[in-house]
Design a protein around this motif. Structure first.
Motif, PDB file in Angstrom:
ATOM      1  N   ALA A   1     -57.129 -70.396  -3.964  1.00 39.93           N
ATOM      2  CA  ALA A   1     -56.040 -71.055  -3.619  1.00 39.93           C
ATOM      3  C   ALA A   1     -55.209 -70.027  -2.668  1.00 39.93           C
ATOM      4  CB  ALA A   1     -55.284 -70.983  -4.988  1.00 39.93           C
ATOM      5  N   VAL A   2     -54.697 -70.453  -1.720  1.00 39.77           N
ATOM      6  CA  VAL A   2     -53.906 -69.870  -0.681  1.00 39.77           C
ATOM      7  C   VAL A   2     -52.465 -70.228  -0.819  1.00 39.77           C
ATOM      8  CG1 VAL A   2     -53.341 -69.430   1.793  1.00 39.77           C
ATOM      9  CG2 VAL A   2     -55.891 -69.972   0.695  1.00 39.77           C
ATOM     10  N   TRP A   3     -51.543 -69.417  -0.842  1.00 43.37           N
ATOM     11  CA  TRP A   3     -50.146 -69.750  -0.766  1.00 43.37           C
ATOM     12  C   TRP A   3     -49.500 -68.982   0.433  1.00 43.37           C
ATOM     13  CZ3 TRP A   3     -52.696 -66.550  -4.254  1.00 43.37           C
ATOM     14  CH2 TRP A   3     -52.536 -65.110  -4.158  1.00 43.37           C
ATOM     15  N   ASN A   4     -48.217 -69.419   0.508  1.00 44.40           N
ATOM     16  CA  ASN A   4     -47.368 -68.688   1.373  1.00 44.40           C
ATOM     17  C   ASN A   4     -46.867 -67.469   1.066  1.00 44.40           C
ATOM     18  OD1 ASN A   4     -45.753 -68.111   3.708  1.00 44.40           O
ATOM     19  ND2 ASN A   4     -44.637 -70.150   3.826  1.00 44.40           N
ATOM     20  N   THR A   5     -47.036 -66.372   2.108  1.00 49.08           N
ATOM     21  CA  THR A   5     -46.614 -65.168   1.718  1.00 49.08           C
ATOM     22  C   THR A   5     -45.296 -64.609   2.330  1.00 49.08           C
ATOM     23  OG1 THR A   5     -48.018 -64.013   3.183  1.00 49.08           O
ATOM     24  CG2 THR A   5     -48.822 -64.226   1.074  1.00 49.08           C
ATOM     25  N   VAL A   6     -44.854 -65.596   3.002  1.00 45.51           N
ATOM     26  CA  VAL A   6     -43.504 -65.327   3.731  1.00 45.51           C
ATOM     27  C   VAL A   6     -42.326 -66.295   3.189  1.00 45.51           C
ATOM     28  CG1 VAL A   6     -42.359 -65.262   5.731  1.00 45.51           C
ATOM     29  CG2 VAL A   6     -44.711 -64.911   5.877  1.00 45.51           C
ATOM     30  N   MET A   7     -41.496 -65.410   2.642  1.00 43.96           N
ATOM     31  CA  MET A   7     -40.245 -66.071   2.180  1.00 43.96           C
ATOM     32  C   MET A   7     -39.645 -67.054   2.957  1.00 43.96           C
ATOM     33  SD  MET A   7     -38.634 -63.155  -0.405  1.00 43.96           S
ATOM     34  CE  MET A   7     -38.054 -61.973   1.100  1.00 43.96           C
ATOM     35  N   ASP A   8     -38.874 -68.025   2.361  1.00 42.11           N
ATOM     36  CA  ASP A   8     -38.107 -69.092   3.309  1.00 42.11           C
ATOM     37  C   ASP A   8     -36.917 -68.428   4.064  1.00 42.11           C
ATOM     38  OD1 ASP A   8     -39.730 -71.125   2.364  1.00 42.11           O
ATOM     39  OD2 ASP A   8     -38.312 -71.673   0.623  1.00 42.11           O
ATOM     40  N   GLU A   9     -36.679 -67.117   3.343  1.00 44.83           N
ATOM     41  CA  GLU A   9     -35.482 -66.509   3.807  1.00 44.83           C
ATOM     42  C   GLU A   9     -35.922 -65.450   4.683  1.00 44.83           C
ATOM     43  OE1 GLU A   9     -35.957 -66.548   0.711  1.00 44.83           O
ATOM     44  OE2 GLU A   9     -34.708 -67.881  -0.089  1.00 44.83           O
ATOM     45  N   HIS A  10     -37.101 -65.377   5.200  1.00 44.99           N
ATOM     46  CA  HIS A  10     -37.546 -64.223   6.141  1.00 44.99           C
ATOM     47  C   HIS A  10     -36.821 -64.170   7.416  1.00 44.99           C
ATOM     48  CE1 HIS A  10     -40.548 -61.604   7.928  1.00 44.99           C
ATOM     49  NE2 HIS A  10     -40.400 -62.224   9.085  1.00 44.99           N
ATOM     50  N   ASN A  11     -36.781 -64.931   8.102  1.00 48.12           N
ATOM     51  CA  ASN A  11     -36.091 -65.016   9.423  1.00 48.12           C
ATOM     52  C   ASN A  11     -34.649 -64.516   9.248  1.00 48.12           C
ATOM     53  OD1 ASN A  11     -38.185 -65.665  10.909  1.00 48.12           O
ATOM     54  ND2 ASN A  11     -37.795 -67.967  11.068  1.00 48.12           N
ATOM     55  N   TYR A  12     -33.858 -65.075   8.154  1.00 45.32           N
ATOM     56  CA  TYR A  12     -32.558 -64.818   7.986  1.00 45.32           C
ATOM     57  C   TYR A  12     -32.312 -63.257   7.802  1.00 45.32           C
ATOM     58  CZ  TYR A  12     -28.098 -64.023   5.487  1.00 45.32           C
ATOM     59  OH  TYR A  12     -26.740 -63.682   5.396  1.00 45.32           O
ATOM     60  N   LEU A  13     -33.417 -62.680   6.859  1.00 49.05           N
ATOM     61  CA  LEU A  13     -33.439 -61.309   6.429  1.00 49.05           C
ATOM     62  C   LEU A  13     -33.606 -60.311   7.574  1.00 49.05           C
ATOM     63  CD1 LEU A  13     -34.882 -61.710   2.920  1.00 49.05           C
ATOM     64  CD2 LEU A  13     -32.629 -61.227   3.397  1.00 49.05           C
ATOM     65  N   VAL A  14     -34.565 -60.819   8.492  1.00 51.03           N
ATOM     66  CA  VAL A  14     -34.834 -60.087   9.682  1.00 51.03           C
ATOM     67  C   VAL A  14     -33.721 -60.015  10.614  1.00 51.03           C
ATOM     68  CG1 VAL A  14     -36.320 -59.784  11.903  1.00 51.03           C
ATOM     69  CG2 VAL A  14     -37.459 -60.473   9.526  1.00 51.03           C
ATOM     70  N   ARG A  15     -32.800 -61.063  10.793  1.00 54.57           N
ATOM     71  CA  ARG A  15     -31.853 -60.666  11.538  1.00 54.57           C
ATOM     72  C   ARG A  15     -30.752 -60.132  11.006  1.00 54.57           C
ATOM     73  NH1 ARG A  15     -32.507 -66.498  11.992  1.00 54.57           N
ATOM     74  NH2 ARG A  15     -30.639 -66.865  10.671  1.00 54.57           N
ATOM     75  N   ARG A  16     -30.353 -60.282   9.824  1.00 57.96           N
ATOM     76  CA  ARG A  16     -29.504 -59.404   8.996  1.00 57.96           C
ATOM     77  C   ARG A  16     -29.788 -57.841   9.169  1.00 57.96           C
ATOM     78  NH1 ARG A  16     -25.923 -62.008  10.178  1.00 57.96           N
ATOM     79  NH2 ARG A  16     -24.816 -60.214   9.489  1.00 57.96           N
ATOM     80  N   TRP A  17     -31.163 -57.671   8.830  1.00 53.81           N
ATOM     81  CA  TRP A  17     -31.674 -56.275   8.797  1.00 53.81           C
ATOM     82  C   TRP A  17     -31.392 -55.554  10.358  1.00 53.81           C
ATOM     83  CZ3 TRP A  17     -32.531 -52.373   5.658  1.00 53.81           C
ATOM     84  CH2 TRP A  17     -33.271 -51.271   6.180  1.00 53.81           C
ATOM     85  N   ASN A  18     -31.604 -56.342  11.242  1.00 56.98           N
ATOM     86  CA  ASN A  18     -31.342 -55.866  12.639  1.00 56.98           C
ATOM     87  C   ASN A  18     -29.962 -55.617  12.945  1.00 56.98           C
ATOM     88  OD1 ASN A  18     -34.140 -55.896  13.228  1.00 56.98           O
ATOM     89  ND2 ASN A  18     -34.376 -58.149  14.053  1.00 56.98           N
ATOM     90  N   ASP A  19     -29.348 -56.524  12.421  1.00 58.37           N
ATOM     91  CA  ASP A  19     -27.833 -56.423  12.464  1.00 58.37           C
ATOM     92  C   ASP A  19     -27.308 -55.126  12.069  1.00 58.37           C
ATOM     93  OD1 ASP A  19     -27.627 -58.673  13.987  1.00 58.37           O
ATOM     94  OD2 ASP A  19     -26.695 -59.808  12.163  1.00 58.37           O
TER      95      ASP A  19
END
Length: 75
Positions: free
Chosen positions: A53-71
């Motif tokens: 079985a393979v599953w997505n290891t990137v959360m749906d919120e990944h892009n949002y969290l990266v932007r917030r972290w960069n801010d």
């Protein structure tokens, strides 16, 4: 299907899930590593591959969290 690197007995054991027809070398060439009548754990190739079985290891919120972290880091 052409199987240039394995004998019929090796193919049946490694991929077919059948008992070894005779003593077979191991994957590294070690002689008589597989004894006649031995069965490979997990069954045939199709059965083993159907248990992966393979599953997505990137959360749906990944892009949002990266932007917030960069801010946060640039503040």
């Amino acid at each position: 299907m052409k199987r240039p690197h394995l004998s019929a007995a090796e193919w049946d054991f490694w991929y077919g899930g059948k008992p070894a027809a005779k003593s077979l070398p191991g994957p590294d060439g070690t002689p008589d590593m597989i004894h006649g009548g031995e069965i490979r754990d997990g069954g045939d190739y199709q059965t083993r591959m159907s248990c992966i079985a393979v599953w997505n290891t990137v959360m749906d919120e990944h892009n949002y969290l990266v932007r917030r972290w960069n801010d946060f880091m640039s503040a």
